[in-house]
Design an enzyme around this catalytic site. Structure first.
Site, PDB file in Angstrom:
ATOM      1  N   ASP A  84       0.040   5.194   1.052  1.00  0.00           N
ATOM      2  CA  ASP A  84      -0.079   6.154   2.160  1.00  0.00           C
ATOM      3  C   ASP A  84      -0.125   5.454   3.510  1.00  0.00           C
ATOM      4  OD1 ASP A  84      -0.594   9.026   1.026  1.00  0.00           O
ATOM      5  OD2 ASP A  84      -1.707   7.662  -0.265  1.00  0.00           O
ATOM      6  N   ASP A  96      -1.904  -0.269   5.782  1.00  0.00           N
ATOM      7  CA  ASP A  96      -2.270   0.337   7.074  1.00  0.00           C
ATOM      8  C   ASP A  96      -3.748   0.647   7.219  1.00  0.00           C
ATOM      9  OD1 ASP A  96      -2.283   2.458   5.142  1.00  0.00           O
ATOM     10  OD2 ASP A  96      -2.349   3.858   6.831  1.00  0.00           O
ATOM     11  N   ASP A 152       0.869  -1.165   0.000  1.00  0.00           N
ATOM     12  CA  ASP A 152       0.000   0.000   0.000  1.00  0.00           C
ATOM     13  C   ASP A 152       0.922   1.236   0.000  1.00  0.00           C
ATOM     14  OD1 ASP A 152      -2.300   1.683   0.748  1.00  0.00           O
ATOM     15  OD2 ASP A 152      -1.381   1.711   2.735  1.00  0.00           O
TER      16      ASP A 152
HETATM   17  O1  LIG Z   1      -4.471   3.074  -0.349  1.00  0.00           O
HETATM   18  P1  LIG Z   1      -3.563   4.179   0.073  1.00  0.00           P
HETATM   19  O2  LIG Z   1      -2.349   4.311  -0.803  1.00  0.00           O
HETATM   20  O3  LIG Z   1      -3.194   4.091   1.524  1.00  0.00           O
HETATM   21  O4  LIG Z   1      -4.413   5.504  -0.129  1.00  0.00           O
HETATM   22  C1  LIG Z   1      -5.500   5.790   0.751  1.00  0.00           C
HETATM   23  C2  LIG Z   1      -5.733   7.283   0.770  1.00  0.00           C
HETATM   24  O5  LIG Z   1      -4.451   7.846   1.068  1.00  0.00           O
HETATM   25  C3  LIG Z   1      -4.329   9.270   1.015  1.00  0.00           C
HETATM   26  O6  LIG Z   1      -4.966   9.833   2.155  1.00  0.00           O
HETATM   27  C4  LIG Z   1      -4.332   9.501   3.374  1.00  0.00           C
HETATM   28  O7  LIG Z   1      -2.974  10.038   3.358  1.00  0.00           O
HETATM   29  C5  LIG Z   1      -2.907  11.483   3.296  1.00  0.00           C
HETATM   30  C6  LIG Z   1      -1.434  11.875   3.186  1.00  0.00           C
HETATM   31  O8  LIG Z   1      -0.695  11.353   4.244  1.00  0.00           O
HETATM   32  C7  LIG Z   1      -3.590  12.070   4.527  1.00  0.00           C
HETATM   33  O9  LIG Z   1      -3.554  13.490   4.480  1.00  0.00           O
HETATM   34  C8  LIG Z   1      -5.051  11.582   4.576  1.00  0.00           C
HETATM   35  O10 LIG Z   1      -5.672  12.053   5.759  1.00  0.00           O
HETATM   36  C9  LIG Z   1      -5.110  10.065   4.546  1.00  0.00           C
HETATM   37  O11 LIG Z   1      -6.447   9.598   4.449  1.00  0.00           O
HETATM   38  C10 LIG Z   1      -4.887   9.825  -0.263  1.00  0.00           C
HETATM   39  O12 LIG Z   1      -4.836  11.229  -0.237  1.00  0.00           O
HETATM   40  C11 LIG Z   1      -6.276   9.296  -0.541  1.00  0.00           C
HETATM   41  O13 LIG Z   1      -6.731   9.773  -1.784  1.00  0.00           O
HETATM   42  C12 LIG Z   1      -6.204   7.788  -0.580  1.00  0.00           C
HETATM   43  O14 LIG Z   1      -7.480   7.235  -0.884  1.00  0.00           O
END
Ligand SMILES: O=P(O)(O)OC[C@H]1O[C@H](O[C@H]2O[C@H](CO)[C@@H](O)[C@H](O)[C@H]2O)[C@H](O)[C@@H](O)[C@@H]1O
Length: 367
Positions: free
Chosen positions: A112, A304, A110
């Site tokens: 983020d 995560d 993954d």
């Molecule tokens: O599947 P992932 O790669 O984990 O993506 C899931 C979402 O991740 C991002 O949002 C998350 O991370 C951001 C940066 O650290 C944070 O600001 C936010 O609060 C988190 O939810 C991304 O911006 C989303 O579009 C993804 O869906």
């Protein structure tokens, strides 16, 4: 969540897919989840009020809006107790590679919160050069794919490694370009592209525009276009306005019955109702890359977020491979192992590389 927020909410008419409600400490277990499911329609009636909709994970043992960071000592001991059921993948490294003897490891990562730390601005969620080097190294030895909620282009921009496969939009946008001699995929871009939700593209664009418009008045709300899904972030929204964000998203969704809502880390995710998720994407990648022989391949998925649970579940149900949950707090999960944060993820990837290098020098390795 404050009393003010919890008590003053109207019942939200959110889509009826069930999501987990909070669980009691007793039911917490890495290996034997027993989450109580409730309808989204009744979410605001849950004791934690909006927490049912808007927490990093409603399955935390002790839901807390600040749970991204270490808490007081009782939380530290709860975490230690949880490690007994969801052991650290670093402490259990020998066990993991023991199961990989004679098998090829396939890695799914993954983005983020796994490869990059969670930050306030989604556009600045950069991975460190050291993490990039670790992922590049690991991909020399093992077929490696990134599976992200981000759009595929965006996550490629962040990771910027050509040797990986990328599955964006929670697996709804897969490019099978990772080098794997056994995949026998023709060198034809279209043959490598899999987009099971392509018919939803115009609808997603429309929903994105409506969501931008609807949340314009909410300070800190941020709508991100992830191509086949849309993220509505509330990380930077004043806590007292969280429910307004949920209500506005809910109102917009009433005009889009073929879109559904899921939740992540301080984010509401709008996506097509199709039966497709990160778990299905992992199955698809394993099959397409000819890595679906349980006897010869050990898939490992590191993530995560709640959306990663679908992938953990697939590995658990196949009885092959391991999910590794990245979390600093105890969570109900389908994963087998855990890591605390992206630094530990890097350590784990480095360990895999060291293990492989010791077993066989890189020029002799077969990917
Ligand atoms: O599947 P992932 O790669 O984990 O993506 C899931 C979402 O991740 C991002 O949002 C998350 O991370 C951001 C940066 O650290 C944070 O600001 C936010 O609060 C988190 O939810 C991304 O911006 C989303 O579009 C993804 O869906």
């Amino acid at each position: 969540m404050s009393d003010h927020v919890a008590k003053s909410q109207p019942v939200l008419a959110l889509p009826s897919n069930p999501i987990p409600s909070s669980v009691t400490p007793k039911s917490l277990s890495c290996s034997s989840p027993s989450v109580t499911y409730i309808s989204r329609r009744t979410l605001v009636e849950v004791a934690d009020g909006l927490l049912g909709v808007m927490t990093p994970s409603p399955t935390h043992m002790k839901p807390s809006v600040n749970s991204d960071s270490d808490g007081p000592s009782d939380e530290v001991s709860a975490y230690k107790a949880w490690l007994a059921t969801c052991p650290s993948a670093l402490s259990s490294f020998n066990q993991i590679i023991g199961s990989a003897q004679g098998k090829k490891i396939a890695l799914f990562l993954d983005y983020d919160g796994t490869l990059s730390p969670i930050v306030n601005d989604p556009d600045k969620a950069f991975m460190s050069p050291e993490m990039r080097a670790a992922v590049k190294n690991v991909a020399k030895f093992f077929p490696t794919a990134i599976v992200s909620g981000r759009s595929r282009d965006k996550v490629f921009e962040f990771v910027n490694l050509k040797e990986l496969c990328y599955a964006g939009s929670h697996g709804m946008d897969i490019m099978l370009s990772c080098a794997d001699s056994e995949s026998k995929i023709e060198d034809d871009k279209e043959a490598k592209l899999f987009q099971p939700a392509s018919e939803f593209l115009p609808m997603i664009i429309e929903a994105y525009n409506s969501l931008v418009e609807a949340t314009r008045s909410i300070r800190g709300a941020n709508v991100e276009n992830n191509k086949f899904c849309v993220s509505v972030h509330y990380r930077n929204v004043d806590k007292q306005d969280w429910n307004s964000v949920a209500q506005l998203v809910n109102d917009v969704l009433k005009s889009f019955p073929r879109l559904k809502l899921t939740t992540g880390r301080k984010v509401l995710e709008v996506r097509p109702v199709i039966d497709w998720d990160k778990g299905k994407a992992v199955e698809f990648l394993l099959q397409s890359l000819r890595l679906d022989d349980i006897g010869s391949v050990l898939p490992i998925y590191i993530g995560d977020d709640r959306t990663d649970e679908d992938a953990f579940k697939v590995l658990r149900q196949r009885n092959s491979g391991y999910g590794i949950l990245v979390s600093q707090v105890p969570k109900e999960t389908e994963a087998f192992y855990s890591l605390r944060n992206p630094s530990q993820v890097k350590e784990f990837l480095d360990s895999l590389v060291r293990w492989k290098e010791q077993a066989q020098p890189v020029h002799d390795q077969e990917r």
